[in-house]
Design a protein around this motif. Structure first.
Motif, PDB file in Angstrom:
ATOM      1  N   UNK A 162       0.764  -1.290   0.054  1.00 28.09           N
ATOM      2  CA  UNK A 162      -0.023   0.036  -0.011  1.00 28.09           C
ATOM      3  C   UNK A 162       0.904   1.404  -0.008  1.00 28.09           C
ATOM      4  N   UNK A 163       0.505   2.109  -0.780  1.00 28.07           N
ATOM      5  CA  UNK A 163       1.047   3.384  -0.666  1.00 28.07           C
ATOM      6  C   UNK A 163       0.700   4.285   0.485  1.00 28.07           C
ATOM      7  N   UNK A 164       1.317   4.486   1.356  1.00 30.56           N
ATOM      8  CA  UNK A 164       0.979   5.486   2.673  1.00 30.56           C
ATOM      9  C   UNK A 164       1.518   6.823   2.630  1.00 30.56           C
ATOM     10  N   UNK A 165       0.502   7.679   2.469  1.00 32.74           N
ATOM     11  CA  UNK A 165       1.128   9.173   2.545  1.00 32.74           C
ATOM     12  C   UNK A 165       0.956   9.615   3.717  1.00 32.74           C
ATOM     13  N   UNK A 166       1.813  10.402   3.980  1.00 32.61           N
ATOM     14  CA  UNK A 166       2.097  10.936   5.541  1.00 32.61           C
ATOM     15  C   UNK A 166       1.380  12.141   5.733  1.00 32.61           C
ATOM     16  N   UNK A 167       0.355  12.235   6.675  1.00 33.20           N
ATOM     17  CA  UNK A 167      -0.382  13.430   6.671  1.00 33.20           C
ATOM     18  C   UNK A 167      -0.156  14.158   8.400  1.00 33.20           C
ATOM     19  N   UNK A 168       0.508  13.392   9.188  1.00 33.70           N
ATOM     20  CA  UNK A 168       0.768  13.902  10.487  1.00 33.70           C
ATOM     21  C   UNK A 168       2.275  13.885  11.061  1.00 33.70           C
ATOM     22  N   UNK A 169       2.578  14.499  11.583  1.00 35.34           N
ATOM     23  CA  UNK A 169       4.167  14.463  12.158  1.00 35.34           C
ATOM     24  C   UNK A 169       3.919  14.392  13.866  1.00 35.34           C
ATOM     25  N   UNK A 170       4.468  13.301  14.573  1.00 42.13           N
ATOM     26  CA  UNK A 170       4.059  13.466  16.081  1.00 42.13           C
ATOM     27  C   UNK A 170       5.324  13.323  16.919  1.00 42.13           C
ATOM     28  N   UNK A 171       5.480  14.018  17.832  1.00 43.79           N
ATOM     29  CA  UNK A 171       6.641  14.014  18.681  1.00 43.79           C
ATOM     30  C   UNK A 171       5.986  14.125  20.274  1.00 43.79           C
ATOM     31  N   UNK A 172       6.130  12.855  20.748  1.00 45.16           N
ATOM     32  CA  UNK A 172       5.516  12.454  22.135  1.00 45.16           C
ATOM     33  C   UNK A 172       4.005  12.432  21.903  1.00 45.16           C
ATOM     34  N   UNK A 173       3.440  13.340  22.730  1.00 45.98           N
ATOM     35  CA  UNK A 173       1.978  13.334  22.661  1.00 45.98           C
ATOM     36  C   UNK A 173       1.552  14.337  21.978  1.00 45.98           C
TER      37      UNK A 173
END
Length: 272
Positions: A162-173
């Motif tokens: 599957x092609x997974x397109x990044x939509x969120x960047x997460x650091x900790x909470x």
């Protein structure tokens, strides 16, 4: 369509949206007093892809990743295509009753922000649930004004291929949407041959990836060498910290979360 209160956006703050006339149902799986639990119903053990909603006579197609499911007898959980949400749920006679809707507060670009506000307004109260004969289509209709949400049953998206397109960047909470100017660029594909390839937001990359249980062992990432600054450089720097050694993954419906070392994670949606 009910009108929701205006709420300041705060990244990953959990807020409560109260729709006029909505009823609160306990989330302990038993429903509130007078409300039955959502057990043994054909639509409760299915993940539903939100196809569209119709409000005040206007039909709107849902953004990629919008989904909804009933994980237990007393709650509904979902994704608007940007933020995740939940509410207590139960049955009052034949009516599906949802309580106050809680959501995360990632800033959503238009038209996703408008779709989210309308969706949460429509589902925040008493609904009629109509399931098609083949149990592949579900329609939720607001008992008050007749607004509808149309959903289609969908199996979980496979991790591999599957092609997974990044939509969120997460650091900790703390999570943030991909910054303006870099939307839709970063993506990855995990191959059945033990490889991973894609785009870091600026440069393309390849590497090895061995899946075992809920973990992926990533080999050294090789990438092109374009200079990346601004929003694309910010995304690339974050992804390089996530895709580093052993990562943990979780697939939910059409969404993927990868968690790397140092409390760095990314969220992605199938397609894009």
């Amino acid at each position: 369509m009910r009108t929701l209160p205006i709420i300041p956006v705060a990244v990953l703050a959990l807020v409560t949206l109260t729709a006029c006339g909505s009823q609160t149902v306990s989330g302990d799986g038993a429903g509130a007093a007078g409300h039955r639990a959502l057990t043994d119903l054909p639509y409760t053990d299915v993940r539903w892809n939100i196809e569209s909603l119709t409000s005040e006579g206007r039909k709107t197609t849902a953004p990629a990743g919008a989904s909804l499911h009933f994980p237990d007898g007393g709650t509904v959980q979902g994704n608007s295509g940007c933020n995740t949400f939940r509410a207590d749920a139960g049955l009052d006679g034949d009516a599906l009753v949802l309580g106050q809707v809680e959501r995360t507060m990632i800033g959503c670009p238009e038209p996703a922000a408008d779709f989210e506000e309308t969706l949460l307004s429509v589902i925040g109260g008493r609904l009629k649930a109509d399931l098609s004969a083949d149990e592949k289509k579900l329609t939720l209709t607001d008992s008050g004004d007749g607004d509808t949400v149309t959903l289609t049953a969908e199996s979980p998206t496979p991790l591999l291929g599957t092609k997974w397109t990044v939509n969120s960047l997460i650091t900790g909470d703390v999570a943030a949407s991909v910054p303006a100017g870099a939307e839709g660029a970063a993506h990855l594909v995990l191959g059945k041959d033990g490889t991973v390839r894609g785009n870091l937001g600026c440069n393309t990359f390849t590497g090895t990836a061995k899946v075992s249980g809920q973990k992926i062992a990533l080999g050294r990432i090789a990438s092109t060498k374009m200079l990346c600054d601004g929003a694309k450089g910010q995304v690339e720097a974050h992804l390089l910290k996530v895709l580093n050694g052993q990562v943990t993954f979780s697939v939910q419906h059409r969404g993927l979360t990868l968690t790397g070392p140092g409390e760095r994670s990314l969220a992605a949606v199938a397609g894009g």
